[in-house]
Motif scaffolding. Structure first.
Motif, short mmCIF file in Angstrom:
data_model
loop_
_atom_site.label_atom_id
_atom_site.label_comp_id
_atom_site.label_asym_id
_atom_site.label_seq_id
_atom_site.Cartn_x
_atom_site.Cartn_y
_atom_site.Cartn_z
N ALA A 11 0.83 -1.20 0.00
CA ALA A 11 0.00 0.00 0.00
C ALA A 11 0.87 1.26 0.00
O ALA A 11 0.56 2.24 -0.68
N LEU A 12 1.97 1.25 0.75
CA LEU A 12 2.89 2.39 0.77
C LEU A 12 3.55 2.63 -0.58
O LEU A 12 3.79 3.77 -0.97
N GLN A 13 3.84 1.54 -1.29
CA GLN A 13 4.42 1.70 -2.63
C GLN A 13 3.43 2.36 -3.58
O GLN A 13 3.81 3.14 -4.43
N GLN A 14 2.14 2.08 -3.40
CA GLN A 14 1.11 2.67 -4.25
C GLN A 14 0.75 4.08 -3.80
O GLN A 14 0.31 4.90 -4.60
N HIS A 15 0.90 4.37 -2.51
CA HIS A 15 0.52 5.66 -1.93
C HIS A 15 1.66 6.19 -1.05
O HIS A 15 1.56 6.14 0.18
N PRO A 16 2.73 6.71 -1.65
CA PRO A 16 3.90 7.12 -0.87
C PRO A 16 3.65 8.28 0.09
O PRO A 16 4.45 8.52 0.99
N ASP A 17 2.55 9.02 -0.08
CA ASP A 17 2.27 10.12 0.83
C ASP A 17 1.60 9.66 2.12
O ASP A 17 1.39 10.45 3.03
N VAL A 19 -0.65 6.02 4.11
CA VAL A 19 -1.71 5.02 4.00
C VAL A 19 -2.54 5.08 5.28
O VAL A 19 -2.02 4.91 6.38
N VAL A 33 3.28 6.67 7.31
CA VAL A 33 3.99 7.55 6.38
C VAL A 33 5.48 7.34 6.54
O VAL A 33 5.97 6.88 7.58
#
Length: 86
Positions: A11-17, A19, A33
């Motif tokens: 999820a962090l790879q898809q949403h680096p700002d 989760v 984050v």
């Protein structure tokens, strides 16, 4: 320290700002984050809070509030047991 699960890492790879993560027991939302992002955000928040405190102090001073510096020095000297020479 809590270790990331594979699901969280993906999820962090898809949403680096960040989760959002829900704690089902408390129904509170937390964010995972990157540590650098968190530190920058905390510094920015502190700067904003400091700036607001300065603005409030200036407004109080302009409204006639506060203590003249000479009086403040005398009071501090008395509290610390020093001579209040000017």
């Amino acid at each position: 320290m809590v270790k990331l699960t594979d699901e969280q890492r993906a999820a962090l790879q898809q949403h680096p700002d960040g989760v959002p993560c829900e704690d089902v027991a408390s129904q509170r939302i937390y964010f995972i984050v990157d540590g650098d992002i968190h530190q920058r955000a905390m510094r920015a928040l502190k700067q904003q809070q400091d700036l607001e405190a300065i603005r409030e102090g200036i407004a109080q001073m302009q409204a006639g509030g506060g203590t003249p510096i000479a009086d403040a020095r005398e009071e501090l000297a008395r509290e610390l047991g020093f001579s209040s020479r000017r």
